[in-house]
Design an enzyme around this catalytic site. Structure first.
Site, PDB file in Angstrom:
ATOM      1  N   ARG A 120       0.849  -1.190   0.000  1.00 55.78           N
ATOM      2  CA  ARG A 120       0.000   0.000   0.000  1.00 55.78           C
ATOM      3  C   ARG A 120       0.889   1.245   0.000  1.00 55.78           C
ATOM      4  O   ARG A 120       1.803   1.363   0.805  1.00 55.78           O
ATOM      5  CB  ARG A 120      -0.909  -0.003   1.235  1.00 55.78           C
ATOM      6  CG  ARG A 120      -1.998   1.059   1.171  1.00 55.78           C
ATOM      7  CD  ARG A 120      -2.957   0.890   2.325  1.00 55.78           C
ATOM      8  NE  ARG A 120      -3.883   1.994   2.411  1.00 55.78           N
ATOM      9  CZ  ARG A 120      -4.649   2.249   3.455  1.00 55.78           C
ATOM     10  NH1 ARG A 120      -4.597   1.453   4.496  1.00 55.78           N
ATOM     11  NH2 ARG A 120      -5.471   3.271   3.462  1.00 55.78           N
ATOM     12  N   ARG A 126      -7.617   1.259   0.472  1.00 55.61           N
ATOM     13  CA  ARG A 126      -7.618  -0.190   0.655  1.00 55.61           C
ATOM     14  C   ARG A 126      -8.274  -0.885  -0.537  1.00 55.61           C
ATOM     15  O   ARG A 126      -7.884  -1.984  -0.929  1.00 55.61           O
ATOM     16  CB  ARG A 126      -8.338  -0.564   1.957  1.00 55.61           C
ATOM     17  CG  ARG A 126      -7.535  -0.198   3.200  1.00 55.61           C
ATOM     18  CD  ARG A 126      -8.175  -0.763   4.463  1.00 55.61           C
ATOM     19  NE  ARG A 126      -7.427  -0.343   5.639  1.00 55.61           N
ATOM     20  CZ  ARG A 126      -6.345  -0.947   6.089  1.00 55.61           C
ATOM     21  NH1 ARG A 126      -5.855  -1.993   5.447  1.00 55.61           N
ATOM     22  NH2 ARG A 126      -5.740  -0.513   7.184  1.00 55.61           N
ATOM     23  N   ASP A 189       2.330 -12.185  12.589  1.00 55.93           N
ATOM     24  CA  ASP A 189       1.633 -11.753  13.807  1.00 55.93           C
ATOM     25  C   ASP A 189       2.108 -12.561  15.016  1.00 55.93           C
ATOM     26  O   ASP A 189       2.273 -12.021  16.116  1.00 55.93           O
ATOM     27  CB  ASP A 189       0.114 -11.904  13.633  1.00 55.93           C
ATOM     28  CG  ASP A 189      -0.403 -11.132  12.437  1.00 55.93           C
ATOM     29  OD1 ASP A 189       0.071 -10.006  12.212  1.00 55.93           O
ATOM     30  OD2 ASP A 189      -1.272 -11.659  11.711  1.00 55.93           O
ATOM     31  N   HIS A 216      -5.493 -11.248   9.591  1.00 55.43           N
ATOM     32  CA  HIS A 216      -4.148 -10.709   9.407  1.00 55.43           C
ATOM     33  C   HIS A 216      -4.180  -9.209   9.088  1.00 55.43           C
ATOM     34  O   HIS A 216      -3.478  -8.730   8.207  1.00 55.43           O
ATOM     35  CB  HIS A 216      -3.444 -11.481   8.283  1.00 55.43           C
ATOM     36  CG  HIS A 216      -2.000 -11.106   8.080  1.00 55.43           C
ATOM     37  ND1 HIS A 216      -1.075 -11.136   9.096  1.00 55.43           N
ATOM     38  CD2 HIS A 216      -1.324 -10.682   6.974  1.00 55.43           C
ATOM     39  CE1 HIS A 216       0.114 -10.755   8.624  1.00 55.43           C
ATOM     40  NE2 HIS A 216      -0.022 -10.464   7.347  1.00 55.43           N
TER      41      HIS A 216
END
Length: 352
Positions: A120, A126, A189, A216
């Site tokens: 991004r 998004r 994570d 996630h």
């Protein structure tokens, strides 16, 4: 002929594989096989020239369970392949450039790792990110369905909460879908959770195991601090601090890089850690358990990340969440709400 073959073995290392022209020359990497290469698994990295793909390729070349490593991308694969192929480890490295070589890159592969896609960027919504990366995942998944439908697929391309559903829908359309073989990689994570919790507890991160469930991205990332090993107790402030830091780990890296990049190195490390677990499972090792985003009946959602036992067929057992405290139960409801929308977005992208 024997002399020619010896020359071929030497010369082939000087030429990026699969980029040479047509012809009958013996001096081709096709004739070159690493001497003493141990038997192992064939692994393909799709998106191998990117910020995650390059360190991922480097680390997979070091993995003793890998016998053949295919590096695919739409740009810059020749240089990355030449560079990594000089490492004196057992895996034979072959490079593939552009859509016309995707099928060759995937034929006969046991494990496909997909970091392909764009990060991004400033000004990108998004939705922009999703549409680009979902299109890339769709194309690559179609190649997998055609060329290696029985491969284990490790999907890294963001947003994972949606792209796993994209890949699943492509495989369903092709008639090759096996939910046990498709994984969204959420290991970063877990890696962050282990590191941050170890800092608070004053332990070595390698001694810490934090289950991270959900998805996630943002609030869908739910660390179960009540289930940390070794058993530990945290204050309310520590729980808030740790949960928020684990959920915002990606943002922490982006800000530290001054907008010049995202989490590529720790993501590559995490992807290799999960890929190695998949390969050990394929080998038949017992007790290989990691968290991953998979087709699941643990909640009412079609996909969810929990602990999974890996084996010869992929996800051989999906574990329940276990006892949650009140903070985690509230977090779970928030995670499920956002996850439901993200999963549906992926499904709709293919079904539209």
């Amino acid at each position: 002929m024997e002399a020619n073959q010896r020359i071929a073995r030497i010369s082939a290392h000087l030429q990026p594989p699969n980029f040479q022209g047509e012809g009958n020359s013996l001096l081709r990497r096709d004739y070159c096989r690493a001497k003493g290469g141990a038997p192992g698994f064939k692994v393909a990295i799709l998106g191998a020239a990117g910020g995650i793909g390059q360190p991922l390729g480097l680390l997979m070349k070091m993995n003793p369970l890998v016998s053949v490593l295919h590096l695919y991308d739409v740009v810059n694969t020749p240089g990355v392949t030449a560079d990594i192929s000089h490492m004196d480890t057992g895996a034979v490295v072959r490079g593939f450039l552009g859509p016309s070589q995707l099928e060759s890159a995937l034929t006969g592969i046991d494990l496909v790792i997909i970091p392909a896609g764009v990060p991004r960027k400033p000004g990108m919504t998004r939705d922009d990110l999703f549409n680009i990366n979902a299109g890339i995942v769709k194309t690559l998944s179609e190649g997998i369905a055609k060329c290696c439908p029985n491969a284990i697929v490790n999907l890294i391309s963001n947003p994972v909460n949606s792209t796993v559903a994209v890949a699943a829908e492509v495989f369903k359309k092709a008639g090759t879908y096996d939910p046990k073989r498709l994984f969204g990689v959420t290991m970063l994570d877990v890696v962050r959770a282990n590191t941050f919790v170890a800092e608070v507890l004053g332990l070595d991160p390698r001694e810490v195991d934090v289950p991270v469930v959900g998805g996630h991205a943002g609030v869908t990332i739910l660390p179960l601090l009540s289930q940390v090993k070794p058993p530990s107790s945290f204050t309310v402030e520590e729980i808030e601090y740790l949960t928020t830091r684990i959920q915002d780990g990606g943002t922490e890296v982006v800000q530290a890089k001054g907008g010049g990049g995202s989490a590529t190195l720790s993501m590559a490390y995490s992807a290799v850690k999960f890929a190695d677990a998949c390969l050990r499972g394929l080998r038949g090792d017992a007790g290989v358990v990691e968290c991953a985003f998979v087709a699941s009946e643990v909640t009412e959602l079609p996909f969810f990340s929990t602990k999974v036992r890996l084996g010869r067929t992929g996800a051989e057992e999906i574990y329940q969440l276990g006892p949650l405290n009140e903070y985690e139960r509230i977090g779970l409801e928030k995670a499920k709400k956002e996850l439901a929308e993200s999963i549906q977005k992926g499904i709709s992208f293919i079904r539209k």
